[in-house]
Design an enzyme around this catalytic site. Structure first.
Site, mmCIF file in Angstrom:
data_model
loop_
_atom_site.group_PDB
_atom_site.id
_atom_site.type_symbol
_atom_site.label_atom_id
_atom_site.label_comp_id
_atom_site.label_asym_id
_atom_site.label_seq_id
_atom_site.Cartn_x
_atom_site.Cartn_y
_atom_site.Cartn_z
ATOM 1 N N GLU A 1 -6.720 5.189 7.485
ATOM 2 C CA GLU A 1 -6.413 6.579 7.093
ATOM 3 C C GLU A 1 -7.573 7.195 6.317
ATOM 4 O OE1 GLU A 1 -2.626 5.634 5.358
ATOM 5 O OE2 GLU A 1 -1.869 5.204 7.367
ATOM 6 N N ASN B 1 0.871 -1.173 0.000
ATOM 7 C CA ASN B 1 0.000 0.000 0.000
ATOM 8 C C ASN B 1 0.910 1.226 0.000
ATOM 9 O OD1 ASN B 1 -1.772 2.067 0.536
ATOM 10 N ND2 ASN B 1 -2.253 1.429 2.636
ATOM 11 N N TRP B 2 1.026 1.853 -1.153
ATOM 12 C CA TRP B 2 1.959 2.983 -1.262
ATOM 13 C C TRP B 2 1.409 4.258 -0.635
ATOM 14 C CZ3 TRP B 2 4.771 2.968 -6.713
ATOM 15 C CH2 TRP B 2 5.639 1.880 -6.750
ATOM 16 N N LYS B 3 0.122 4.257 -0.288
ATOM 17 C CA LYS B 3 -0.507 5.461 0.286
ATOM 18 C C LYS B 3 -0.264 6.650 -0.649
ATOM 19 C CE LYS B 3 0.038 3.315 4.718
ATOM 20 N NZ LYS B 3 0.054 3.408 6.150
ATOM 21 N N GLY C 1 2.476 2.328 10.722
ATOM 22 C CA GLY C 1 3.513 3.347 10.594
ATOM 23 C C GLY C 1 4.218 3.692 11.892
ATOM 24 N N GLY D 1 2.770 -1.122 4.253
ATOM 25 C CA GLY D 1 2.826 0.287 3.869
ATOM 26 C C GLY D 1 4.244 0.706 3.562
ATOM 27 N N GLY D 2 4.887 1.345 4.528
ATOM 28 C CA GLY D 2 6.217 1.935 4.350
ATOM 29 C C GLY D 2 7.220 1.017 3.664
ATOM 30 N N SER E 1 3.173 -2.078 10.337
ATOM 31 C CA SER E 1 4.607 -2.172 10.635
ATOM 32 C C SER E 1 5.225 -3.525 10.301
ATOM 33 C CB SER E 1 4.864 -1.811 12.113
ATOM 34 O OG SER E 1 4.550 -0.458 12.345
ATOM 35 N N GLU F 1 -5.706 -4.544 10.510
ATOM 36 C CA GLU F 1 -4.663 -3.541 10.716
ATOM 37 C C GLU F 1 -4.960 -2.749 11.984
ATOM 38 O OE1 GLU F 1 -2.494 -2.507 6.838
ATOM 39 O OE2 GLU F 1 -4.182 -1.156 7.016
ATOM 40 N N HIS G 1 -9.490 1.659 4.666
ATOM 41 C CA HIS G 1 -8.233 1.803 5.404
ATOM 42 C C HIS G 1 -8.431 2.834 6.520
ATOM 43 C CE1 HIS G 1 -4.114 2.856 6.377
ATOM 44 N NE2 HIS G 1 -3.773 1.691 5.855
HETATM 45 P P1 PGA Z 1 2.809 0.341 7.568
HETATM 46 O O1 PGA Z 1 1.345 0.584 6.946
HETATM 47 O O2 PGA Z 1 3.317 -0.952 7.016
HETATM 48 O O3 PGA Z 1 3.626 1.534 7.100
HETATM 49 O O4 PGA Z 1 2.664 0.298 9.056
HETATM 50 C C1 PGA Z 1 0.462 -0.490 6.763
HETATM 51 C C2 PGA Z 1 -0.825 0.016 6.176
HETATM 52 O O5 PGA Z 1 -1.301 1.082 6.582
HETATM 53 O O6 PGA Z 1 -1.413 -0.634 5.274
#
Ligand code: PGA
Length: 250
Positions: free
Chosen positions: A97, A13-15, A171, A231-232, A210, A165, A95
């Site tokens: 966010e 997930n590149w956000k 993050g 994500g990251g 994470s 999640e 998600h």
């Molecule tokens: P993260 O994000 O791996 O940076 O914690 C995961 C996500 O929000 O899908």
């Protein structure tokens, strides 16, 4: 019903990250690698088509959101049909966010999930508790309620995926204990069975929050973890591939 073993899914997930620069190098590194995992990358909308082209069909590409209907007067939203036409295979929905930045509710997520399925996309519906909810002993109730309100009846037939999640793990570099991940995945499995019947047993459940090369093997070894939403660490091809290398068949 006997389930066939399948590779775990590692979904990136590149956000709101990534750009045209660097896309070719990223795709070339990922294409050159052999990985046991089923890979999926979900970049921002404008990068979906270029990434599909750069991957040349070798890796699936998805979106991070879609509209609540298949077409119509919804300024700024993107139709799931258009995403399918573009070549996207999956769409992340609900998600945390999106829930925080845009006030998305599970009712809205339900509508988006139905629209995505009708358009032929595979939805990845995210659920998870906040830290206060976990501290208050409410984590399982919160997740059960999100599932009940978010998933349509045809979710399993549409090969829908659930991503657990925990909001406080996204993050932050913090993750739940292995026991907590295992028990939440078992809770989700039970809820899916209750909501969707026998077909609920076939729904993939990803863990997200994470996930890094350093903890991937441990997390991916947990019972009922069907893969990871990353994500990251998905922004760097070498990290993504290191996580994928730690995957197994389930
Ligand atoms: P993260 O994000 O791996 O940076 O914690 C995961 C996500 O929000 O899908």
């Amino acid at each position: 019903m006997q389930q066939q073993a399948q590779p775990q899914m590692i979904a990136g997930n590149w956000k709101m990250n990534g750009s045209f620069a660097g896309l070719g190098d990223f795709a070339a590194s990922v294409r050159a690698a052999t990985t046991p995992a089923e890979l999926l990358i979900c970049p921002p909308f404008p990068l979906i088509r270029p990434l599909i082209e750069a991957f040349g069909g070798a890796v699936a590409v998805g979106a991070q959101d879609c509209g609540i209907e298949r077409a119509g007067a919804h300024t700024g939203d993107v139709s799931p049909d258009l995403l399918a036409e573009l070549g996207a295979s999956h769409v992340i929905l609900g998600h945390s966010e999106r829930r925080t930045d845009h006030g998305e509710t599970s009712v809205l997520v339900h509508r988006k999930t139905e629209a995505a399925i009708a358009a032929g996309l595979i939805p990845i519906v995210c659920v998870g508790e906040t830290e206060a909810e976990r501290d208050g002993g409410e984590a399982e109730n919160v997740v059960r309620a999100q599932l009940a309100a978010s998933l349509p009846k045809n979710f399993a037939e549409a090969r829908g995926i659930v991503a657990y999640e925990p909001v406080w793990a996204i993050g932050t570099g913090r993750t739940p204990s292995n026991d907590d991940i295992a028990s939440m995945h078992a809770t989700i499995r039970t809820s899916l069975g209750r909501q969707l019947g026998e077909a609920g047993g076939s729904v993939r459940i990803l863990y997200g929050g994470s996930v890094k090369p350093a903890n991937a093997a441990e997390i991916l070894a947990i019972q009922d973890v069907g893969g990871a939403l990353v994500g990251g660490a998905s922004l760097k091809a070498s990290d993504l591939l290191a996580i994928a290398a730690a995957s197994r068949s389930v």
